[in-house]
Every structure is written in C-alpha cells, then in structure tokens.
Design an enzyme around this catalytic site. Structure first.
Site, PDB file in Angstrom:
ATOM      1  NE  ARG A  48      -1.202  -1.266   4.474  1.00  0.00           N
ATOM      2  CZ  ARG A  48      -2.219  -1.902   5.052  1.00  0.00           C
ATOM      3  NH1 ARG A  48      -3.445  -1.496   4.881  1.00  0.00           N
ATOM      4  NH2 ARG A  48      -2.006  -2.959   5.801  1.00  0.00           N
TER       5      ARG A  48
ATOM      6  CD  GLU B 162      -2.145   2.260   5.481  1.00  0.00           C
ATOM      7  OE1 GLU B 162      -1.165   1.908   6.169  1.00  0.00           O
ATOM      8  OE2 GLU B 162      -3.227   1.633   5.453  1.00  0.00           O
TER       9      GLU B 162
ATOM     10  CB  THR C  69      -8.971   4.264  15.292  1.00  0.00           C
ATOM     11  OG1 THR C  69      -9.601   3.004  15.065  1.00  0.00           O
ATOM     12  CG2 THR C  69      -9.134   4.648  16.755  1.00  0.00           C
TER      13      THR C  69
ATOM     14  NE  ARG D 158      -9.885  -5.671   3.594  1.00  0.00           N
ATOM     15  CZ  ARG D 158      -8.881  -5.402   4.417  1.00  0.00           C
ATOM     16  NH1 ARG D 158      -8.702  -6.096   5.527  1.00  0.00           N
ATOM     17  NH2 ARG D 158      -8.035  -4.436   4.134  1.00  0.00           N
TER      18      ARG D 158
ATOM     19  CG  ASP E 254     -10.011  -3.160  25.434  1.00  0.00           C
ATOM     20  OD1 ASP E 254     -10.140  -3.223  24.196  1.00  0.00           O
ATOM     21  OD2 ASP E 254      -9.452  -2.196  26.005  1.00  0.00           O
TER      22      ASP E 254
ATOM     23  N   GLY F  14      -1.238  -5.329  14.722  1.00  0.00           N
ATOM     24  CA  GLY F  14       0.046  -4.841  14.227  1.00  0.00           C
ATOM     25  C   GLY F  14      -0.006  -4.679  12.725  1.00  0.00           C
ATOM     26  CG  ASP F  15      -2.764  -2.101  11.361  1.00  0.00           C
ATOM     27  OD1 ASP F  15      -2.056  -1.375  12.081  1.00  0.00           O
ATOM     28  OD2 ASP F  15      -3.990  -1.950  11.240  1.00  0.00           O
TER      29      ASP F  15
ATOM     30  CB  SER G 145      -4.182 -10.243   9.693  1.00  0.00           C
ATOM     31  OG  SER G 145      -5.118  -9.427   9.049  1.00  0.00           O
TER      32      SER G 145
END
Length: 355
Positions: A50, A61, A89, A117, A166, A231-232, A297
C-alpha cells in the site's frame, strides 16, 4: 444521459441496509468466499504494498490492485488518537472501475465494509490454520473490530465461546452488550492471561501505534492459532518477538507484511508462507496438533478488491445505492470546454425565464 456516466454510490446508511438485509454472518461468509476465490487466482493480480503517508499521529493509505479486467482501490486511514477525540480510528472508502474504459463502476463507503472483510479474512485463514475442533477464542482488544471478528469466527469456523479482554473495561462491556443476543458464550476477563486460558485461537486487535507486547512468550502454549490483527503499520506490533520465532507464520503479501506486520521484528529473510499458497494447495496449512500457527494480518488490496466485487454483485436489482453523475459526458468527447459553455448558456436562459 448516457447510463455509463452514472455511478452507483453506497453510503454508510445504504451499506448498513444492505448488510442487514442479507444478514451480518451471511455477509461475512460470502466475503470469505469471494476472498478465497480471488486468492486462488493470485497470479492474475497486480500486487504492490500500500502507498502510505505516515505522520506522528497516524497514517493515510491507498490500496490499489487490478486483475486486468477491473481495477479497485481503497483509501483508508489509521489514527489511534482519534478514539480519545470521539472519532473513528479507521475510516475508508473505495472505488471499483472497468479496466477497458477506465470508467468507475462503484463508489462506496468502506469503513463498515473494511471491518467486515477484515473479520472474514481472519476467519478464512483460521479455517485452514487453527487446530481441528477449535471452539474457544480469546479476543484481546474489544474495540470496533471485536464483534465482527467474533461473528466471523462463529459463522466460518464454528467458534462457540469468546473470552473477552481489554485494558479499557468499557470496551469489554460494550462488546458483551452487542454480542449478548448472538448465542455465543461470552466471558469477560480481567487479564489477558485469563482470556487465553483454554482458548484454541487467540485474536489480538489493539489500536495503539507502538511496539507493544500484548502477548509474551510464556503466555502462548503449543497447538494454538494466533490471529494477529492489530500490528498493521511500521512501529506497531502486539507480540513478543520470541513468539514469532516459535510459530509457523502465514501472511497475505510478504513484501508489505515485512514492513508493517509482526514480522517487522524479524530479519528480512525469516521464512513465511503467503496464504494464497495454502488455498492453492502449493503449501500446507496446519500440519501438527502441537504446531503454533500465526496469521500476521495487515490487510491487503486484493481483499478490498474482493469486497468491492461482492458489493457490486449484490447491488444488481437491489435498491441499496444512490446514483452519482461523476463522468463528464460532452456531445463530442473532445469538446469538454464546449460542454461548459453550453451549461453556461443554459443557466443564463434559466435566469432570464425566471425574471
């Protein structure tokens, strides 16, 4: 007016109407099917990491791809600080176009669609990587993605129990409330260690843009599947490096994941498998009951292409969109300025008639 110039636009309201009309879990299962079909023809797609614009507070992005017949892209942001300001976010929109003409076929919101998705992709991977008979999942991070993940894993993998944790207890309360009538067995946990207890699948989905350690090495026993979602982007991780070294790692597109995913912590030659290889049968998924599998992912453009393709297909004959006049349509293709002059003349006539 030429109907080729009219583009279906799916607003947030119409996306919600469409999803509720079909059913959330049905949509999740359908999306997983579309993603699987496109991953099995992986070689048809243009693939590029990306295009990201990073700032101190987040990232914006573009995620483009094409299969040679259609072109799709998604605009998406990730701003963890937005939550404290009462904002999402992650927000997104996307476009699907015809390669032959370059004309857009669909413009749609993708904030809700991305949540769907992402969850569908997680569950699709787990279907091939999780231990046989998995029925319990720990959900660490109970924000905007949590309910979608829970429902996707129930619809696609047969998960029956979700153990929620959480650091913000109000997020767990929210998630517990939203899933209260789902039929899932829910347990609110006070620590991540408690959430992981007895879980066959561990999903991490936190939002802070930092090198975090949500799971330490001693928390992860053999035989589990880890679905690492949070973690992306560069500088944002959730797992201790030693967990990665003990795991068989599966990714969407390695050149992107090595920069953005958990594996940014590892040497660039550390072996990973791309998930399309599992779906195509060229690489095995889970092979051992004691194996730790990790789906790192980060989200990839082909998944968004699949989601856009799915929505476009579902709009046929359905009333869940508006029409946008997006493409200029001069009488003579080369006379765009003449079209502007004719519009001016029409406006002047309208003013004269009004007087």
């Amino acid at each position: 007016m030429n109907r080729l110039n009219i583009v279906p636009f799916v607003s947030v309201d119409n996306m919600m109407r469409l999803v509720l009309h079909i059913g959330v879990e049905r949509v999740l299962a359908d999306l997983a099917g579309y993603i699987a079909a496109d991953f099995r023809r992986w070689q048809d797609f243009d693939k590029t990491p990306r295009v990201a614009s990073h700032s101190e507070v987040g990232v914006i992005e573009l995620m483009p791809t094409s299969d040679g017949t259609r072109y799709g892209f998604k605009y998406v942001n990730g701003h963890p600080k937005n939550m404290k300001e009462g904002l999402q976010t992650v927000t997104a929109f996307g476009l699907l176009a015809d390669v032959n003409t370059g004309y857009p076929l669909l413009l749609t919101e993708m904030t809700i669609l991305t949540a769907l998705r992402t969850a569908a992709m997680s569950a699709l991977a787990a279907k091939h990587l999780a231990p046989a008979g998995a029925s319990v999942m720990a959900m660490i991070g109970n924000g905007a993605q949590a309910e979608f993940q829970a429902l996707a894993f129930r619809a696609i993998c047969g998960i029956e129990e979700i153990r929620l944790y959480d650091i913000d207890t109000t997020a767990t309360t929210k998630c517990f409330r939203n899933l209260g009538t789902s039929g899932l067995k829910l347990t609110a946990c006070k620590t991540p260690e408690e959430a992981i207890m007895g879980a066959h699948i561990i999903t991490t989905c936190t939002a802070d843009k930092q090198f975090a350690t949500i799971l330490t090495d001693n928390m992860v026993g053999s035989g589990v599947h880890i679905n690492a979602v949070g973690g992306d982007c560069p500088g944002k991780t959730e797992l201790h490096r030693d967990i990665l070294k003990r795991s068989d790692i599966f990714v969407e597109y390695a050149p992107q994941t090595r920069v953005e995913g958990e594996i940014q912590q590892l040497p660039p030659d550390h072996p990973v498998s791309e998930f399309w290889q599992v779906l195509s049968g060229s690489m095995p998924g889970r092979t051992d009951a004691r194996q730790i599998t990790l789906f790192d992912s980060v989200g990839f453009a082909v998944e968004d292409f699949s989601a856009l393709r799915y929505v476009h297909d579902r709009l046929r004959g359905a009333p869940f969109f508006e029409e946008l006049d997006m493409i200029a349509d001069p009488d003579e293709p080369r006379d765009l300025y003449g079209m502007l002059l004719r519009a001016k003349a029409a406006q002047e006539r309208s003013i004269t008639l009004a007087v």
